[in-house]
Design an enzyme around this catalytic site. Structure first.
Site, mmCIF file in Angstrom:
data_model
loop_
_atom_site.group_PDB
_atom_site.id
_atom_site.type_symbol
_atom_site.label_atom_id
_atom_site.label_comp_id
_atom_site.label_asym_id
_atom_site.label_seq_id
_atom_site.Cartn_x
_atom_site.Cartn_y
_atom_site.Cartn_z
ATOM 1 N N THR A 154 -4.302 -1.210 -5.262
ATOM 2 C CA THR A 154 -5.441 -0.295 -5.191
ATOM 3 C C THR A 154 -6.011 -0.096 -6.596
ATOM 4 O O THR A 154 -5.311 -0.300 -7.582
ATOM 5 C CB THR A 154 -4.918 1.032 -4.608
ATOM 6 N N ARG A 182 -4.802 3.380 10.539
ATOM 7 C CA ARG A 182 -4.087 4.174 9.543
ATOM 8 C C ARG A 182 -5.053 4.655 8.458
ATOM 9 O O ARG A 182 -5.929 3.926 8.026
ATOM 10 C CB ARG A 182 -3.002 3.324 8.889
ATOM 11 N N ILE A 183 -4.859 5.878 8.031
ATOM 12 C CA ILE A 183 -5.697 6.426 6.960
ATOM 13 C C ILE A 183 -4.845 6.564 5.699
ATOM 14 O O ILE A 183 -3.781 7.179 5.728
ATOM 15 C CB ILE A 183 -6.279 7.792 7.386
ATOM 16 N N SER A 184 -5.280 5.932 4.637
ATOM 17 C CA SER A 184 -4.496 5.990 3.398
ATOM 18 C C SER A 184 -4.843 7.266 2.623
ATOM 19 O O SER A 184 -5.653 8.069 3.059
ATOM 20 C CB SER A 184 -4.786 4.764 2.531
ATOM 21 N N THR A 203 -2.268 5.651 -6.791
ATOM 22 C CA THR A 203 -1.981 4.441 -6.030
ATOM 23 C C THR A 203 -0.520 4.528 -5.586
ATOM 24 O O THR A 203 0.231 5.344 -6.095
ATOM 25 C CB THR A 203 -2.236 3.179 -6.882
ATOM 26 N N GLY A 204 -0.141 3.698 -4.624
ATOM 27 C CA GLY A 204 1.230 3.737 -4.122
ATOM 28 C C GLY A 204 1.229 3.859 -2.615
ATOM 29 O O GLY A 204 0.255 3.478 -1.958
ATOM 30 N N VAL A 205 2.287 4.392 -2.066
ATOM 31 C CA VAL A 205 2.380 4.527 -0.616
ATOM 32 C C VAL A 205 1.596 5.773 -0.178
ATOM 33 O O VAL A 205 1.964 6.902 -0.518
ATOM 34 C CB VAL A 205 3.857 4.617 -0.173
HETATM 35 N N1 ASP Z 1 -2.428 4.007 -1.581
HETATM 36 C C1 ASP Z 1 -2.806 2.843 -0.814
HETATM 37 C C2 ASP Z 1 -2.468 3.046 0.641
HETATM 38 O O1 ASP Z 1 -1.466 3.646 0.959
HETATM 39 C C3 ASP Z 1 -2.162 1.582 -1.249
HETATM 40 C C4 ASP Z 1 -2.123 1.348 -2.716
HETATM 41 O O2 ASP Z 1 -2.270 2.249 -3.515
HETATM 42 O O3 ASP Z 1 -1.903 0.196 -3.079
HETATM 43 O O4 ASP Z 1 -3.175 2.544 1.475
#
Ligand code: ASP
Length: 280
Positions: A154, A182-184, A203-205
């Site tokens: 991201t 799914r909503i990020s 960024t991340g999960v």
């Molecule tokens: N935060 C983003 C998501 O969960 C993924 C990412 O940051 O790479 O969709």
């Protein structure tokens, strides 16, 4: 004037690879271009510009090069927040546009400022954006091989302009192989938040970032008087307690920048007109 951008995480396999080097060079180049732009534009315009450049580079999981979801379709999310007006606008799961962040930016003038799916795409088409496939062969290959390539690429930018105004922008193709719909975190205030005191992009999960309310907490803590460093420390302690995976960049209204990641594989670059900091 200052800005910091991130290009998400890179996977373990890229630790010392050409891709990692390419990402570092790309980030440095984009940080420089965005800083030049910031000299004559607001932080709000500049963060959108920086993120659109990141979206245009297939190295990242945003715009061109976005992850493919479990049903073979690319859906992208992006948001922008103006620290001064404290308005956020965004698109969630938009398909077939080149720069989701530009659609998010366009929405800032609307009463209805966060649009999802077909509605977001329709709005883009009605407002002069072109139909565009963001798929690159590499992503289809990964998809076909059912390689869950960690999906952490991201992009985001936070900036302070010459008038001391702050803004944050974030864009993603999602985490890859997610359940359609799914909503990020990226188009929510957990992943992208700014006010007159602080601006943050994550960024991340996404699920971890939303559960931890990461961006909102950091901004609120700084607003209430904590230093950036202390706000990060406390928020990352709380993230750790839920075994969360995130990387975060931030800037405050004194021009201090800060970054942290729960796993040290985030790529980012900052530039203040004189000094570059490029990491990983
Ligand atoms: N935060 C983003 C998501 O969960 C993924 C990412 O940051 O790479 O969709």
């Amino acid at each position: 004037m200052k800005l910091i951008i991130h290009g998400g995480f890179f996977s373990e396999s890229e630790q010392s690879s050409e891709i990692k080097l390419a990402k570092q060079n790309s980030l440095k180049n984009i940080a420089r271009l965005a800083f030049e732009y910031l000299q004559h534009h607001s932080a709000f315009d500049a963060v959108a510009y920086a993120v659109s450049l990141l979206e245009n580079d297939p190295l990242y999981n945003a715009g061109i090069g976005s992850q493919i979801q479990s049903d073979g379709i690319i859906r992208m999310s992006a948001a922008i927040m103006d620290g001064e007006t404290q308005k956020l606008s965004g698109v969630i799961n938009i398909q077939g546009v080149k720069n989701p962040i530009e659609v998010a930016k366009k929405l800032i003038i609307e009463d209805d400022r966060v649009l999802g799916g077909v509605g977001a795409k329709n709005y883009a088409m009605e407002n002069g954006f072109e139909n565009f496939s963001t798929e690159i062969p590499q992503r289809r290959k990964e998809y076909n091989e059912k390689l869950k390539s960690n999906g952490k690429g991201t992009v985001g930018c936070v900036a302070i302009d010459k008038n001391g105004k702050l803004a944050a922008a974030t864009s993603t193709g999602g985490k890859g192989f997610e359940i359609p719909g799914r909503i990020s975190d990226s188009a929510t205030v957990a992943g992208n938040y700014a006010n007159p005191f602080c601006a943050v992009s994550c960024t991340g999960v996404g699920e971890d970032i939303v559960s931890n309310a990461t961006a909102t907490k950091i901004v609120t803590r700084v607003t209430d008087g904590m230093t950036l460093e202390n706000a990060f420390q406390k928020t990352f302690e709380e993230l750790k307690a839920i075994d969360g995976f995130a990387g975060v960049i931030a800037i405050d209204n004194h021009g201090n920048i800060y970054h942290a990641n729960s796993y040290p594989t985030m790529v980012f670059a900052s530039f203040d007109g004189k000094n570059f900091e490029v990491f990983h």
